[in-house]
Design a protein around this motif. Structure first.
Motif, PDB file in Angstrom:
ATOM      1  N   LEU A 176       0.840  -1.194   0.000  1.00  0.00           N
ATOM      2  CA  LEU A 176       0.000   0.000   0.000  1.00  0.00           C
ATOM      3  C   LEU A 176       0.874   1.242   0.000  1.00  0.00           C
ATOM      4  O   LEU A 176       1.736   1.398   0.870  1.00  0.00           O
ATOM      5  CB  LEU A 176      -0.912   0.007   1.237  1.00  0.00           C
ATOM      6  N   GLN A 177       0.623   2.139  -0.951  1.00  0.00           N
ATOM      7  CA  GLN A 177       1.332   3.412  -0.979  1.00  0.00           C
ATOM      8  C   GLN A 177       0.632   4.374  -0.033  1.00  0.00           C
ATOM      9  O   GLN A 177      -0.524   4.753  -0.240  1.00  0.00           O
ATOM     10  CB  GLN A 177       1.339   3.998  -2.393  1.00  0.00           C
ATOM     11  N   LEU A 178       1.301   4.768   1.023  1.00  0.00           N
ATOM     12  CA  LEU A 178       0.764   5.678   2.023  1.00  0.00           C
ATOM     13  C   LEU A 178       1.613   6.943   1.992  1.00  0.00           C
ATOM     14  O   LEU A 178       2.689   6.999   2.606  1.00  0.00           O
ATOM     15  CB  LEU A 178       0.793   5.035   3.408  1.00  0.00           C
ATOM     16  N   GLY A 179       1.149   7.953   1.275  1.00  0.00           N
ATOM     17  CA  GLY A 179       1.978   9.136   1.095  1.00  0.00           C
ATOM     18  C   GLY A 179       3.292   8.730   0.460  1.00  0.00           C
ATOM     19  O   GLY A 179       3.308   7.999  -0.542  1.00  0.00           O
ATOM     20  N   PRO A 180       4.423   9.131   1.042  1.00  0.00           N
ATOM     21  CA  PRO A 180       5.724   8.759   0.471  1.00  0.00           C
ATOM     22  C   PRO A 180       6.185   7.360   0.874  1.00  0.00           C
ATOM     23  O   PRO A 180       7.226   6.897   0.409  1.00  0.00           O
ATOM     24  CB  PRO A 180       6.660   9.815   1.055  1.00  0.00           C
ATOM     25  N   LEU A 181       5.415   6.681   1.732  1.00  0.00           N
ATOM     26  CA  LEU A 181       5.822   5.382   2.263  1.00  0.00           C
ATOM     27  C   LEU A 181       5.156   4.249   1.498  1.00  0.00           C
ATOM     28  O   LEU A 181       3.952   4.307   1.211  1.00  0.00           O
ATOM     29  CB  LEU A 181       5.453   5.269   3.737  1.00  0.00           C
ATOM     30  N   LEU A 182       5.914   3.212   1.196  1.00  0.00           N
ATOM     31  CA  LEU A 182       5.340   2.006   0.612  1.00  0.00           C
ATOM     32  C   LEU A 182       5.242   0.960   1.721  1.00  0.00           C
ATOM     33  O   LEU A 182       6.256   0.416   2.172  1.00  0.00           O
ATOM     34  CB  LEU A 182       6.197   1.480  -0.542  1.00  0.00           C
ATOM     35  N   LEU A 183       4.010   0.706   2.169  1.00  0.00           N
ATOM     36  CA  LEU A 183       3.790  -0.294   3.207  1.00  0.00           C
ATOM     37  C   LEU A 183       3.840  -1.679   2.577  1.00  0.00           C
ATOM     38  O   LEU A 183       3.246  -1.914   1.523  1.00  0.00           O
ATOM     39  CB  LEU A 183       2.446  -0.076   3.899  1.00  0.00           C
ATOM     40  N   LYS A 184       4.490  -2.620   3.243  1.00  0.00           N
ATOM     41  CA  LYS A 184       4.692  -3.947   2.663  1.00  0.00           C
ATOM     42  C   LYS A 184       3.434  -4.800   2.674  1.00  0.00           C
ATOM     43  O   LYS A 184       3.360  -5.803   1.974  1.00  0.00           O
ATOM     44  CB  LYS A 184       5.827  -4.668   3.392  1.00  0.00           C
ATOM     45  N   ASN A 185       2.447  -4.412   3.465  1.00  0.00           N
ATOM     46  CA  ASN A 185       1.164  -5.108   3.482  1.00  0.00           C
ATOM     47  C   ASN A 185       0.091  -4.167   4.035  1.00  0.00           C
ATOM     48  O   ASN A 185       0.382  -3.019   4.372  1.00  0.00           O
ATOM     49  CB  ASN A 185       1.257  -6.415   4.288  1.00  0.00           C
ATOM     50  N   ARG A 186      -1.133  -4.678   4.131  1.00  0.00           N
ATOM     51  CA  ARG A 186      -2.263  -3.860   4.566  1.00  0.00           C
ATOM     52  C   ARG A 186      -2.775  -4.241   5.946  1.00  0.00           C
ATOM     53  O   ARG A 186      -3.944  -4.044   6.265  1.00  0.00           O
ATOM     54  CB  ARG A 186      -3.377  -3.926   3.509  1.00  0.00           C
ATOM     55  N   VAL A 187      -1.878  -4.777   6.742  1.00  0.00           N
ATOM     56  CA  VAL A 187      -2.178  -5.115   8.133  1.00  0.00           C
ATOM     57  C   VAL A 187      -1.563  -4.023   9.010  1.00  0.00           C
ATOM     58  O   VAL A 187      -0.344  -3.853   9.033  1.00  0.00           O
ATOM     59  CB  VAL A 187      -1.606  -6.497   8.511  1.00  0.00           C
ATOM     60  N   ILE A 188      -2.412  -3.299   9.724  1.00  0.00           N
ATOM     61  CA  ILE A 188      -1.958  -2.179  10.546  1.00  0.00           C
ATOM     62  C   ILE A 188      -2.063  -2.567  12.015  1.00  0.00           C
ATOM     63  O   ILE A 188      -3.079  -3.099  12.460  1.00  0.00           O
ATOM     64  CB  ILE A 188      -2.815  -0.918  10.291  1.00  0.00           C
ATOM     65  N   MET A 189      -0.998  -2.287  12.755  1.00  0.00           N
ATOM     66  CA  MET A 189      -1.038  -2.518  14.204  1.00  0.00           C
ATOM     67  C   MET A 189      -1.651  -1.297  14.879  1.00  0.00           C
ATOM     68  O   MET A 189      -1.146  -0.185  14.785  1.00  0.00           O
ATOM     69  CB  MET A 189       0.370  -2.759  14.743  1.00  0.00           C
ATOM     70  N   SER A 190      -2.760  -1.529  15.559  1.00  0.00           N
ATOM     71  CA  SER A 190      -3.474  -0.455  16.230  1.00  0.00           C
ATOM     72  C   SER A 190      -2.686   0.085  17.422  1.00  0.00           C
ATOM     73  O   SER A 190      -1.806  -0.580  17.965  1.00  0.00           O
ATOM     74  CB  SER A 190      -4.832  -0.966  16.713  1.00  0.00           C
ATOM     75  N   SER A 191      -3.047   1.274  17.832  1.00  0.00           N
ATOM     76  CA  SER A 191      -2.499   1.828  19.073  1.00  0.00           C
ATOM     77  C   SER A 191      -3.042   1.013  20.238  1.00  0.00           C
ATOM     78  O   SER A 191      -4.250   0.949  20.442  1.00  0.00           O
ATOM     79  CB  SER A 191      -2.913   3.286  19.223  1.00  0.00           C
TER      80      SER A 191
END
Length: 360
Positions: A8-23
């Motif tokens: 996933l392209q998140l602004g200038p960052l390319l995330l390696k997957n779409r699993v996000i660790m919540s706060s």
């Protein structure tokens, strides 16, 4: 077909997957040390790590040089393991307690106490008390900006404004906790002024494409919740304004009855605002009680750009890999050690590989 494994392209960052660790506020971050470095490093398989709620003024947070230095070690380790990490900026507002703040009063947009509450650190478990109405909201906006500056010093990839779950920014948004008659209260536009001003200020520090926000439209937790009509109008306005600012993402949490024992909240379909968010520049993150099947379907159907997982990331340090590989998840939580303490129930959960290693 979009899946957990899709970058996933998140602004200038390319995330390696779409699993996000919540706060996950684990109450172990007064001054981050080696234990916190280990905890976050264990979870660098996530496409993006969102830190536990980090206060912008005392007690625990990112307002001192010592804390910045501690967080920098975490950030450096996450980056060394090919991870990305945002700091969540947090102020609890009226749901603080003066006895936990060296006698300083808790504050809120209006002098209206939240109902209920319980402080496990205080004898007798007293409830919420009436806050002091904030005289000048700009003072707190400046604190958020300063915290963002310190997060940048520590090397974070970006910051998230915690504007959910009945904390300070959310208290300005909700017309049951905000009954001001000045420019900060009344209309949806005025009540949303506080979070939008913060977003503008922290965007000036990091750039808008490295800034996210967390919202909980349904309310419930910490005595929050407007009528369905007011909720639809208020959050519709806020999300349009956030999208216009082209921030990195908007995280919306689903209604969770478990966090609403007093039934103050109202079930709200978070996807009603999906078409207000242009995913070409601002991603839609969905959170709360997703399992692997629900998360996979939301991604496949294009409802969300990424799924945020909370409690499952406590007991599964390798959650992203388990989801991508369709492996069994560990649901054996050590609830007693969710908050505070040492490594027990914090860094001692096994990976899938460790769980299934056969010893000769």
């Amino acid at each position: 077909m979009t899946s957990f494994a899709t970058p996933l392209q998140l602004g200038p960052l390319l995330l390696k997957n779409r699993v996000i660790m919540s706060s996950l506020t684990r109450d172990r971050n007064r001054v981050p040390g080696p234990l916190q470095v280990e905890y976050y490093t264990q979870r660098t398989g996530a496409g993006l790590i969102l830190t536990e709620g980090t206060l912008i003024e005392p007690q625990a947070g990112i307002y001192s040089d010592e804390q910045v230095a501690g967080w920098k070690k975490i950030v450096d380790s996450v980056h060394a393991h090919n991870g990305h990490i945002f700091l969540q900026l947090w102020h609890v507002g009226r749901v603080a307690h003066p006895l936990l703040q060296d006698g300083r009063p808790n504050v809120a947009p209006s002098a209206i106490a939240a109902k209920g509450g319980k402080f496990r650190q205080l004898e007798g478990h007293p409830g919420f008390v009436t806050p002091t109405a904030i005289d000048d909201p700009e003072h707190y906006i400046a604190l958020y900006k300063r915290a963002a500056e310190r997060a940048k010093e520590a090397g974070f990839d970006g910051v998230e404004l915690h504007s959910a779950n009945g904390y300070l920014s959310h208290q300005f948004i909700d017309n049951t906790s905000n009954q001001r008659t000045d420019q900060w209260g009344g209309s949806a536009e005025n009540r949303c002024r506080f979070p939008l001003r913060i977003i503008d200020e922290i965007s000036g520090v990091f750039g808008n494409d490295r800034v996210g926000i967390k919202l909980s439209p349904s309310g419930g937790y910490n005595d929050m919740g407007m009528t369905e009509k007011d909720t639809t109008e208020t959050f519709g306005y806020l999300i349009k304004e956030l999208n216009a600012r082209r921030i990195a993402y908007i995280q919306l949490t689903r209604y969770w009855p478990f966090r609403d024992p007093a039934q103050r909240g109202t079930y709200v379909d978070i996807f009603q605002w999906r078409n207000l968010i242009n995913s070409e520049h601002t991603k839609f993150f969905a959170n709360t009680e997703y399992d692997s099947e629900q998360g996979a379907k939301a991604l496949k159907d294009g409802l969300a750009d990424a799924i945020v997982f909370g409690r499952l990331y406590i007991a599964n340090p390798d959650l992203a890999q388990r989801l991508i590989n369709n492996q069994e998840l560990n649901t054996n939580f050590n609830v007693k050690h969710f908050y505070g303490g040492d490594c027990v129930g914090y860094t001692d959960y096994p990976t899938y590989e460790q769980q299934h290693t056969v010893h000769a």
